[in-house]
Design an enzyme around this catalytic site. Sequence first.
Site, PDB file in Angstrom:
ATOM      1  N   LYS A 149      95.169   8.378  85.477  1.00 26.84           N
ATOM      2  CA  LYS A 149      94.349   9.465  84.934  1.00 26.84           C
ATOM      3  C   LYS A 149      92.955   8.921  84.695  1.00 26.84           C
ATOM      4  O   LYS A 149      92.778   7.706  84.533  1.00 26.84           O
ATOM      5  CB  LYS A 149      94.922   9.947  83.602  1.00 26.84           C
TER       6      LYS A 149
HETATM    7  P1  NAD Z   1      90.658  24.300  82.337  1.00 27.89           P
HETATM    8  O1  NAD Z   1      89.488  23.565  81.824  1.00 27.89           O
HETATM    9  O2  NAD Z   1      90.521  25.115  83.569  1.00 27.89           O
HETATM   10  O3  NAD Z   1      91.235  25.279  81.195  1.00 27.89           O
HETATM   11  C1  NAD Z   1      91.460  24.901  79.876  1.00 27.89           C
HETATM   12  C2  NAD Z   1      91.411  26.165  79.036  1.00 27.89           C
HETATM   13  O4  NAD Z   1      91.786  25.870  77.706  1.00 27.89           O
HETATM   14  C3  NAD Z   1      90.018  26.799  78.972  1.00 27.89           C
HETATM   15  O5  NAD Z   1      90.123  28.198  79.117  1.00 27.89           O
HETATM   16  C4  NAD Z   1      89.550  26.472  77.556  1.00 27.89           C
HETATM   17  O6  NAD Z   1      88.647  27.446  77.033  1.00 27.89           O
HETATM   18  C5  NAD Z   1      90.887  26.534  76.840  1.00 27.89           C
HETATM   19  N1  NAD Z   1      90.864  25.890  75.532  1.00 27.89           N
HETATM   20  C6  NAD Z   1      90.223  24.771  75.135  1.00 27.89           C
HETATM   21  N2  NAD Z   1      90.441  24.564  73.821  1.00 27.89           N
HETATM   22  C7  NAD Z   1      91.251  25.568  73.409  1.00 27.89           C
HETATM   23  C8  NAD Z   1      91.819  25.914  72.160  1.00 27.89           C
HETATM   24  N3  NAD Z   1      91.609  25.163  71.079  1.00 27.89           N
HETATM   25  N4  NAD Z   1      92.617  27.014  72.099  1.00 27.89           N
HETATM   26  C9  NAD Z   1      92.833  27.774  73.187  1.00 27.89           C
HETATM   27  N5  NAD Z   1      92.320  27.487  74.398  1.00 27.89           N
HETATM   28  C10 NAD Z   1      91.532  26.414  74.493  1.00 27.89           C
HETATM   29  O7  NAD Z   1      91.824  23.217  82.483  1.00 27.89           O
HETATM   30  P2  NAD Z   1      93.166  23.317  83.321  1.00 27.89           P
HETATM   31  O8  NAD Z   1      92.975  22.566  84.573  1.00 27.89           O
HETATM   32  O9  NAD Z   1      93.645  24.714  83.355  1.00 27.89           O
HETATM   33  O10 NAD Z   1      94.137  22.422  82.418  1.00 27.89           O
HETATM   34  C11 NAD Z   1      94.801  22.972  81.294  1.00 27.89           C
HETATM   35  C12 NAD Z   1      95.937  22.044  80.884  1.00 27.89           C
HETATM   36  O11 NAD Z   1      96.849  21.901  81.982  1.00 27.89           O
HETATM   37  C13 NAD Z   1      95.532  20.622  80.518  1.00 27.89           C
HETATM   38  O12 NAD Z   1      96.390  20.136  79.521  1.00 27.89           O
HETATM   39  C14 NAD Z   1      95.752  19.857  81.812  1.00 27.89           C
HETATM   40  O13 NAD Z   1      95.936  18.468  81.605  1.00 27.89           O
HETATM   41  C15 NAD Z   1      97.014  20.524  82.292  1.00 27.89           C
HETATM   42  N6  NAD Z   1      97.248  20.370  83.732  1.00 27.89           N
HETATM   43  C16 NAD Z   1      96.330  20.808  84.637  1.00 27.89           C
HETATM   44  C17 NAD Z   1      96.590  20.667  86.009  1.00 27.89           C
HETATM   45  C18 NAD Z   1      95.658  21.194  87.063  1.00 27.89           C
HETATM   46  O14 NAD Z   1      96.031  21.175  88.245  1.00 27.89           O
HETATM   47  N7  NAD Z   1      94.490  21.696  86.728  1.00 27.89           N
HETATM   48  C19 NAD Z   1      97.782  20.067  86.418  1.00 27.89           C
HETATM   49  C20 NAD Z   1      98.712  19.646  85.456  1.00 27.89           C
HETATM   50  C21 NAD Z   1      98.422  19.814  84.119  1.00 27.89           C
END
Ligand code: NAD
Length: 458
Positions: A149
Amino acid sequence: MTFDEVSAEPVDTTESGVPHTEGDGHGPPDKSARKTEERRGGPQRAEVSNYEIVSHWFGQAAERLELRDDIAAVLRSSYREVQVQVPVKLQDDRIHVFSGYRVQHNGARGPYKGGIRFHPEVDLDEVRALAELMTWKTAIVGIPYGGAKGGVNVEPSKLNEDELQAVSRSFMNKIEKVLGPTRDIPAPDVGTNAQVMAWLMDEYGKLHGHSPACVTGKPIALEGSYGREAATGRGVVYMFCEVARERDISPSDTTFVVQGYGNVGSWAARLMQELGSRMVGASDGSGAIRNDHGIDADALAEHSRNGGALREFDSAEEIDPDELLETDCDVFIPAALGGMIHKQNADRLRCRMIVEGANSPTTPAADEILQEKDILVVPDVMANAGGVIVSYFEWVQNLQHFRWDEREVNDRLGNIMRRAFREVWSRADEGDVSLRTAAYELGIERVVDAAQTRGYIS
Ligand code: NAD
């Protein structure tokens, strides 16, 4: 003999240069900026760190597997931890120094793989935890990667496009020696997207020649894969469908809530809606909304894409983010940051199941409360693996300079997710343990098997 084939100059991984196999196995103390500043953690987040969460699950599974202490110590620590400075001149004409990290946890099963996060709270502890999670995740779903990561402690929403590009390029420039299509392949995570991956690929290419397989999650115009953007959300929905089949739940009679309406959350919501399920609540960093009659997931995604704050969406009532947890629903999908379901709020959840789109959203104390409440948890290490699975497809396509259509990508994704679900579900059933414990056991066994077969540990 080592399973890592990096031939470049070894990059110093610690303050002292001492390998991280001694002591309590937690690696060197975190000297990153965040530890010396007040933690900004949102009001809803737990005080327990992502690292403590992952360590807890690992420890529990290792004990059940009766893993030897010395082997557990190898698996608790990272293979390599790189911390670099990312100095970038911003609009105020001053140089700002951000901290960048790349942690490679374990490469026994293949090249390191894991996302890059741009977020002000990124620190070594968090990146270390997320890297370890990737090791188990890739093993659980059976794709040939190790876990890694990366991240930079920057707030991307405060940067203009040129600044974001400068941060991305500067970071790649500092860590390229430990990356590459056969060494370590980054992908998007919180705060990064296909455009950032394009800049990273371009910067890497300046030094090593055109190498599309050096990062995944790229735009379609640059050998990205069809289906990658929606893949994590789609995988979350595949997991829900498998539980629905086991528990005789009809998707069209299902209500759901999404915490964190970003990439993962909004795609999960749109695909759940395609199945006929109804979204009754959602949140993002700006606030939360609720409508028991249903919130249109496509319209909300469009609203967010156009830069609208979720709480300003007209066809729903604004609520306090804490109230979101109390919204009656069948499925709660955490898709924001780690530690958001914790000891102080887990009791407030009023759902039948949780499918973890985010990484480490549930603390161990919260997990116990959820078990007492008989809420089924489909854990992050399997539920959100869709992204890395389609990243794997992208890498495979890039190495062959070949492209699959979206249907083929989605079908293959479904096959891998369903296989992983069945393996974990039957193991949980046989051992009378949670899906999380069963998943960790499976992942750890596979990594130990690979590391021993290579002769890395014996
Ligand atoms: P992203 O940045 O697109 O979205 C994150 C969202 O969370 C945003 O809408 C943000 O406004 C919101 N957020 C932030 N703080 C918040 C709070 N306190 N309360 C509510 N919402 C809040 O990120 P993403 O890629 O969608 O990733 C989201 C999660 O999924 C992370 O934990 C990431 O590690 C995990 N993840 C992502 C992927 C991927 O392919 N993008 C894969 C596996 C896991």
